[in-house]
Write an enzyme that holds these catalytic residues in place. Structure first.
Site, PDB file in Angstrom:
ATOM      1  N   GLY A 224      89.618 -36.031 -80.201  1.00 43.04           N
ATOM      2  CA  GLY A 224      90.413 -34.919 -80.730  1.00 43.04           C
ATOM      3  C   GLY A 224      91.903 -35.076 -80.455  1.00 43.04           C
ATOM      4  O   GLY A 224      92.734 -34.529 -81.194  1.00 43.04           O
TER       5      GLY A 224
ATOM      6  N   GLU B  99      93.067 -37.304 -83.125  1.00 47.31           N
ATOM      7  CA  GLU B  99      93.034 -36.524 -84.377  1.00 47.31           C
ATOM      8  C   GLU B  99      94.214 -35.562 -84.453  1.00 47.31           C
ATOM      9  O   GLU B  99      94.799 -35.367 -85.514  1.00 47.31           O
ATOM     10  CB  GLU B  99      91.691 -35.785 -84.476  1.00 47.31           C
TER      11      GLU B  99
HETATM   12  N1  COA Z   1      86.356 -33.634 -71.933  1.00 44.44           N
HETATM   13  C1  COA Z   1      86.191 -33.039 -70.740  1.00 44.44           C
HETATM   14  N2  COA Z   1      86.624 -33.561 -69.592  1.00 44.44           N
HETATM   15  C2  COA Z   1      87.240 -34.740 -69.649  1.00 44.44           C
HETATM   16  C3  COA Z   1      87.467 -35.425 -70.843  1.00 44.44           C
HETATM   17  C4  COA Z   1      86.985 -34.817 -72.032  1.00 44.44           C
HETATM   18  N3  COA Z   1      87.176 -35.376 -73.237  1.00 44.44           N
HETATM   19  N4  COA Z   1      88.114 -36.586 -70.591  1.00 44.44           N
HETATM   20  C5  COA Z   1      88.298 -36.612 -69.263  1.00 44.44           C
HETATM   21  N5  COA Z   1      87.793 -35.509 -68.685  1.00 44.44           N
HETATM   22  C6  COA Z   1      87.784 -35.140 -67.260  1.00 44.44           C
HETATM   23  C7  COA Z   1      86.744 -35.922 -66.479  1.00 44.44           C
HETATM   24  O1  COA Z   1      85.484 -35.325 -66.603  1.00 44.44           O
HETATM   25  C8  COA Z   1      87.324 -35.819 -65.078  1.00 44.44           C
HETATM   26  O2  COA Z   1      87.063 -34.527 -64.582  1.00 44.44           O
HETATM   27  P1  COA Z   1      86.490 -34.333 -63.057  1.00 44.44           P
HETATM   28  O3  COA Z   1      87.566 -34.919 -62.181  1.00 44.44           O
HETATM   29  O4  COA Z   1      86.354 -32.860 -62.914  1.00 44.44           O
HETATM   30  O5  COA Z   1      85.212 -35.106 -62.984  1.00 44.44           O
HETATM   31  C9  COA Z   1      88.826 -35.902 -65.319  1.00 44.44           C
HETATM   32  O6  COA Z   1      89.022 -35.520 -66.680  1.00 44.44           O
HETATM   33  C10 COA Z   1      89.400 -37.288 -65.135  1.00 44.44           C
HETATM   34  O7  COA Z   1      88.695 -38.185 -65.970  1.00 44.44           O
HETATM   35  P2  COA Z   1      87.995 -39.527 -65.419  1.00 44.44           P
HETATM   36  O8  COA Z   1      86.895 -39.888 -66.364  1.00 44.44           O
HETATM   37  O9  COA Z   1      87.624 -39.378 -63.987  1.00 44.44           O
HETATM   38  O10 COA Z   1      89.206 -40.560 -65.560  1.00 44.44           O
HETATM   39  P3  COA Z   1      89.110 -42.139 -65.752  1.00 44.44           P
HETATM   40  O11 COA Z   1      90.485 -42.650 -65.551  1.00 44.44           O
HETATM   41  O12 COA Z   1      88.018 -42.714 -64.935  1.00 44.44           O
HETATM   42  O13 COA Z   1      88.687 -42.334 -67.280  1.00 44.44           O
HETATM   43  C11 COA Z   1      88.790 -41.907 -69.669  1.00 44.44           C
HETATM   44  C12 COA Z   1      89.557 -41.941 -68.331  1.00 44.44           C
HETATM   45  C13 COA Z   1      89.729 -41.308 -70.712  1.00 44.44           C
HETATM   46  C14 COA Z   1      88.386 -43.324 -70.076  1.00 44.44           C
HETATM   47  C15 COA Z   1      87.520 -41.029 -69.513  1.00 44.44           C
HETATM   48  O14 COA Z   1      87.906 -39.797 -68.929  1.00 44.44           O
HETATM   49  C16 COA Z   1      86.807 -40.727 -70.801  1.00 44.44           C
HETATM   50  O15 COA Z   1      86.116 -41.593 -71.321  1.00 44.44           O
HETATM   51  N6  COA Z   1      86.954 -39.501 -71.311  1.00 44.44           N
HETATM   52  C17 COA Z   1      86.251 -39.037 -72.501  1.00 44.44           C
HETATM   53  C18 COA Z   1      86.896 -39.610 -73.737  1.00 44.44           C
HETATM   54  C19 COA Z   1      86.117 -39.173 -74.962  1.00 44.44           C
HETATM   55  O16 COA Z   1      84.971 -39.511 -75.171  1.00 44.44           O
HETATM   56  N7  COA Z   1      86.813 -38.394 -75.809  1.00 44.44           N
HETATM   57  C20 COA Z   1      86.265 -37.931 -77.049  1.00 44.44           C
HETATM   58  C21 COA Z   1      85.644 -36.607 -76.883  1.00 44.44           C
HETATM   59  S1  COA Z   1      84.978 -36.044 -78.427  1.00 44.44           S
END
Ligand code: COA
Length: 259
Positions: free
Chosen positions: A111, A114
């Protein structure tokens, strides 16, 4: 509206909207979407605001996507409603008569990508990362990604990015036309301000009507060339047009009123 998840600042008549949930990588939950809608509405309504920048707080993320924690127990009906809500807000951004630039300062996923694609221009810092990882979750991009990605980078690259869920860096995003410019991290907002400052000097009606014409290219059932003819005619009867042409002939700087 008092914002919980946004910071806003009016700087030189440009509204800087900062999505402020850094501990969740600025993920777009319902509340944040509501607040973005309100802030964008103020860009439409407030004559003091001449354009906007959307960015993310912290140095790690622009927006890491829709908030996945709100996807639990989604049904076909609630899923459609959620996607439609995102569409409505991102169309509002895309159709805004004043320029809106995405200042992409880190993860720009799902998003987030997007939303950036619905902005008129995208500027990325060197650490920006782009992707549509929805297929990892078993869904398609739902906030316009399947359409605007094709518009910006073409069908082949869009399909590859969306189907592989690959995450690409700023330079690759620039190479395929997803972003207009790549800057150093500190230069990101100044670069956006520089572009908006340039646009601010132009005739506001012509800018609004340009956005309308260009969007017309992508609107089903709209003949963009016809729209351009109509908008050209419209501009000819504006004060801005009279001022712009008079200023040219009198060899002075135009003083546009946006009328
Ligand atoms: N929705 C909800 N929470 C999210 C999020 C999302 N799209 N992206 C990150 N967060 C949260 C994580 O759950 C984490 O929360 P917590 O500390 O309470 O557990 C916090 O943000 C930090 O993210 P984290 O995953 O620990 O960081 P990272 O550096 O290890 O990884 C990413 C970064 C971006 C690779 C990973 O967060 C990720 O893959 N996010 C989802 C991306 C995604 O699929 N987006 C499309 C959604 S439709």
């Amino acid at each position: 509206m008092t914002y919980t998840n946004l910071l806003t600042e009016l700087r030189s008549n440009i509204l800087i909207i900062t999505i402020n949930r850094p501990d969740k990588l600025n993920a777009l939950n319902r509340q944040t979407l509501n607040e973005i809608r309100d802030a964008v509405q103020s860009v439409y309504d407030n004559s003091e605001i001449k354009g906007a920048i959307i960015t993310g707080s912290g140095n790690k993320a622009f927006v890491a996507g829709a908030d996945i924690s709100e996807f639990k127990n989604a049904s076909r009906k609630s899923g459609e409603a959620l996607a439609q809500y995102g569409h409505d807000i991102f169309f509002m951004i895309e159709r805004c008569p004043k320029p809106i630039i995405a200042a992409v300062n880190g993860f720009c996923l799902g998003g987030g990508c997007e939303m950036a694609m619905s902005c008129h221009i995208r500027v990325a810092s060197e650490n920006a990362k782009f992707g549509q990882p929805e297929v990892n979750l078993g869904i398609v991009p739902g906030y316009g990604g399947t359409q605007r990605m094709v518009q910006l980078v073409g069908k082949a690259k869009a399909l590859e990015l969306i189907m592989t869920a690959d995450i690409i860096g700023a330079q690759d995003a620039w190479r395929i036309g997803l972003v207009n410019h790549v800057t150093g991290n500190e230069a990101l907002i100044p670069k956006c301000m520089e572009i908006l400052e340039k646009i601010k000097q132009k005739a506001p009606v012509a800018i609004a009507r340009t956005i309308n014409c260009v969007n017309g290219y992508f609107e089903e059932g709209t003949d963009g060339f016809k729209k351009e003819v109509e908008e050209f005619g419209y501009c000819c009867e504006t004060e801005d047009f009279a001022e712009g042409t008079a200023a040219f002939l009198e060899k002075r700087k135009a003083n546009f009123k946006g009328k």
